[in-house]
Design a protein around this motif. Structure first.
Motif, PDB file in Angstrom:
ATOM      1  N   ASP A  47       0.800  -1.218   0.000  1.00 31.87           N
ATOM      2  CA  ASP A  47       0.000   0.000   0.000  1.00 31.87           C
ATOM      3  C   ASP A  47       0.832   1.267   0.000  1.00 31.87           C
ATOM      4  N   GLU A  48       2.062   1.217   0.510  1.00 27.35           N
ATOM      5  CA  GLU A  48       2.912   2.403   0.545  1.00 27.35           C
ATOM      6  C   GLU A  48       3.380   2.806  -0.849  1.00 27.35           C
ATOM      7  N   ASP A  49       3.448   1.873  -1.768  1.00 25.26           N
ATOM      8  CA  ASP A  49       3.906   2.145  -3.125  1.00 25.26           C
ATOM      9  C   ASP A  49       2.690   2.157  -4.052  1.00 25.26           C
ATOM     10  N   ARG A  50       2.366   3.336  -4.589  1.00 22.03           N
ATOM     11  CA  ARG A  50       1.172   3.468  -5.429  1.00 22.03           C
ATOM     12  C   ARG A  50       1.259   2.592  -6.676  1.00 22.03           C
ATOM     13  N   MET A  64       5.206  -7.644   0.021  1.00 21.81           N
ATOM     14  CA  MET A  64       6.208  -7.683  -1.039  1.00 21.81           C
ATOM     15  C   MET A  64       6.773  -9.096  -1.243  1.00 21.81           C
ATOM     16  N   TYR A  65       6.860  -9.868  -0.187  1.00 25.72           N
ATOM     17  CA  TYR A  65       7.416 -11.211  -0.295  1.00 25.72           C
ATOM     18  C   TYR A  65       6.533 -12.101  -1.183  1.00 25.72           C
ATOM     19  N   SER A  66       5.220 -11.977  -1.045  1.00 24.62           N
ATOM     20  CA  SER A  66       4.324 -12.792  -1.880  1.00 24.62           C
ATOM     21  C   SER A  66       4.491 -12.425  -3.351  1.00 24.62           C
ATOM     22  N   TYR A  67       4.682 -11.142  -3.643  1.00 22.57           N
ATOM     23  CA  TYR A  67       4.926 -10.729  -5.028  1.00 22.57           C
ATOM     24  C   TYR A  67       6.262 -11.272  -5.529  1.00 22.57           C
ATOM     25  N   TYR A  68       7.253 -11.227  -4.703  1.00 24.63           N
ATOM     26  CA  TYR A  68       8.582 -11.748  -5.054  1.00 24.63           C
ATOM     27  C   TYR A  68       8.468 -13.221  -5.447  1.00 24.63           C
ATOM     28  N   GLN A  69       7.801 -14.004  -4.624  1.00 23.83           N
ATOM     29  CA  GLN A  69       7.637 -15.433  -4.898  1.00 23.83           C
ATOM     30  C   GLN A  69       6.794 -15.667  -6.158  1.00 23.83           C
ATOM     31  N   LEU A  70       5.741 -14.877  -6.325  1.00 24.36           N
ATOM     32  CA  LEU A  70       4.876 -15.009  -7.491  1.00 24.36           C
ATOM     33  C   LEU A  70       5.643 -14.726  -8.781  1.00 24.36           C
ATOM     34  N   LEU A  71       6.401 -13.649  -8.799  1.00 27.10           N
ATOM     35  CA  LEU A  71       7.154 -13.279  -9.995  1.00 27.10           C
ATOM     36  C   LEU A  71       8.200 -14.336 -10.347  1.00 27.10           C
ATOM     37  N   LYS A  72       8.884 -14.867  -9.341  1.00 30.18           N
ATOM     38  CA  LYS A  72       9.868 -15.920  -9.600  1.00 30.18           C
ATOM     39  C   LYS A  72       9.191 -17.190 -10.120  1.00 30.18           C
ATOM     40  N   SER A  73       8.029 -17.501  -9.597  1.00 23.90           N
ATOM     41  CA  SER A  73       7.294 -18.682 -10.030  1.00 23.90           C
ATOM     42  C   SER A  73       6.851 -18.544 -11.490  1.00 23.90           C
ATOM     43  N   ILE A  74       6.379 -17.369 -11.855  1.00 28.49           N
ATOM     44  CA  ILE A  74       5.945 -17.136 -13.243  1.00 28.49           C
ATOM     45  C   ILE A  74       7.142 -17.212 -14.177  1.00 28.49           C
ATOM     46  N   ARG A  75       8.274 -16.639 -13.769  1.00 32.03           N
ATOM     47  CA  ARG A  75       9.488 -16.730 -14.594  1.00 32.03           C
ATOM     48  C   ARG A  75       9.865 -18.195 -14.805  1.00 32.03           C
ATOM     49  N   ARG A  76       9.815 -18.979 -13.746  1.00 34.15           N
ATOM     50  CA  ARG A  76      10.158 -20.405 -13.848  1.00 34.15           C
ATOM     51  C   ARG A  76       9.198 -21.117 -14.808  1.00 34.15           C
ATOM     52  N   ASP A  77       7.911 -20.780 -14.745  1.00 37.88           N
ATOM     53  CA  ASP A  77       6.940 -21.398 -15.653  1.00 37.88           C
ATOM     54  C   ASP A  77       7.212 -21.031 -17.108  1.00 37.88           C
ATOM     55  N   ILE A  78       7.605 -19.788 -17.349  1.00 39.10           N
ATOM     56  CA  ILE A  78       7.915 -19.360 -18.719  1.00 39.10           C
ATOM     57  C   ILE A  78       9.162 -20.075 -19.227  1.00 39.10           C
ATOM     58  N   GLU A  79      10.171 -20.163 -18.388  1.00 38.75           N
ATOM     59  CA  GLU A  79      11.435 -20.766 -18.810  1.00 38.75           C
ATOM     60  C   GLU A  79      11.379 -22.284 -18.914  1.00 38.75           C
ATOM     61  N   TRP A  80      10.672 -22.938 -18.009  1.00 37.21           N
ATOM     62  CA  TRP A  80      10.718 -24.399 -17.921  1.00 37.21           C
ATOM     63  C   TRP A  80       9.395 -25.087 -18.202  1.00 37.21           C
ATOM     64  N   GLY A  81       8.337 -24.342 -18.390  1.00 38.44           N
ATOM     65  CA  GLY A  81       7.027 -24.935 -18.622  1.00 38.44           C
ATOM     66  C   GLY A  81       6.212 -24.910 -17.345  1.00 38.44           C
ATOM     67  N   LEU A 160       9.215  -3.712  -7.496  1.00 37.34           N
ATOM     68  CA  LEU A 160       9.656  -4.438  -6.317  1.00 37.34           C
ATOM     69  C   LEU A 160      11.152  -4.242  -6.101  1.00 37.34           C
ATOM     70  N   THR A 161      11.924  -4.268  -7.169  1.00 32.10           N
ATOM     71  CA  THR A 161      13.373  -4.053  -7.067  1.00 32.10           C
ATOM     72  C   THR A 161      13.656  -2.660  -6.516  1.00 32.10           C
ATOM     73  N   LYS A 162      12.972  -1.673  -7.064  1.00 34.71           N
ATOM     74  CA  LYS A 162      13.153  -0.283  -6.615  1.00 34.71           C
ATOM     75  C   LYS A 162      12.764  -0.126  -5.149  1.00 34.71           C
ATOM     76  N   ARG A 163      11.672  -0.746  -4.777  1.00 34.46           N
ATOM     77  CA  ARG A 163      11.185  -0.651  -3.402  1.00 34.46           C
ATOM     78  C   ARG A 163      12.151  -1.331  -2.431  1.00 34.46           C
ATOM     79  N   TYR A 164      12.692  -2.478  -2.820  1.00 37.28           N
ATOM     80  CA  TYR A 164      13.662  -3.184  -1.983  1.00 37.28           C
ATOM     81  C   TYR A 164      14.882  -2.304  -1.748  1.00 37.28           C
ATOM     82  N   LYS A 165      15.363  -1.666  -2.813  1.00 35.38           N
ATOM     83  CA  LYS A 165      16.517  -0.777  -2.680  1.00 35.38           C
ATOM     84  C   LYS A 165      16.216   0.360  -1.708  1.00 35.38           C
ATOM     85  N   GLN A 166      14.997   0.872  -1.756  1.00 38.18           N
ATOM     86  CA  GLN A 166      14.615   1.948  -0.822  1.00 38.18           C
ATOM     87  C   GLN A 166      14.576   1.427   0.620  1.00 38.18           C
ATOM     88  N   GLU A 167      14.075   0.222   0.780  1.00 36.15           N
ATOM     89  CA  GLU A 167      13.957  -0.361   2.128  1.00 36.15           C
ATOM     90  C   GLU A 167      15.319  -0.561   2.770  1.00 36.15           C
TER      91      GLU A 167
END
Length: 175
Positions: A47-50, A64-81, A160-167
């Motif tokens: 909610d802090e990041d519009r 943010m952690y759930s988004y991190y895991q979701l994005l990595k999971s989608i990348r894995r699905d694209i790369e490996w099926g 998410l990357t930008k927000r992590y750097k800010q954190e």
């Protein structure tokens, strides 16, 4: 010189699905290399990041952690099926058993006249032509949708990357 032509993106290629997937995978790889301690993302609300809040879906729990895991999971699905391919194969086998049972039962009780069979074949020809046109429309619809989703996911990974750097206090690095 040939290598440079392959790497540069022309305006027509910018909207290609292949390039959209590469941009997403690149953004997630960058996110993955930047986020050294994913556990720091736990309980950090979106909610802090519009930008991130606007991308939030109804299913997420909103950290943010759930988004991190979701994005990595989608990348894995694209790369490996898709990871549930084995489950889909099992479902397909089950449906084949069910179909065989139904077809053997229906073939023993089916009877039809030749005039109704010829009218059915004409209808099938018309249906096949409509289906071919429909397939192209379906493909275009899903291609546009997939491109839009990949663009949003890429934006999400970059945010998410930008927000992590800010954190962790390195907000301006590498930008």
């Amino acid at each position: 010189m040939m290598m440079q032509q392959q790497l540069s993106e022309t305006p027509n290629q910018k909207n290609s699905l292949f390039n959209a997937m590469n941009r997403f995978i690149g953004a997630v790889n960058n996110m993955d290399q930047t986020v050294m301690l994913p556990s720091m993302l736990r309980d950090v609300p979106l909610d802090e990041d519009r930008e991130m809040a606007s991308l939030k879906s109804d299913v997420d729990d909103g950290d943010m952690y759930s988004y991190y895991q979701l994005l990595k999971s989608i990348r894995r699905d694209i790369e490996w099926g898709v990871r549930c391919a084995a489950e889909q194969e099992e479902m397909r086998k089950e449906s084949m058993k069910f179909t065989r049972m139904n077809s053997s039962a229906s073939s023993s009780s089916s009877s039809s006249s030749s005039s109704s069979a010829s009218s059915l074949s004409e209808e099938e020809d018309d249906d096949e032509e409509e289906e071919e046109e429909d397939l192209e429309k379906q493909f275009q619809y899903h291609l546009v949708g997939l491109h839009g989703v990949l663009s949003k996911l890429t934006q999400q990974a970059n945010c998410l990357t930008k927000r992590y750097k800010q954190e962790i206090g390195i907000g301006g690095w590498g930008q």
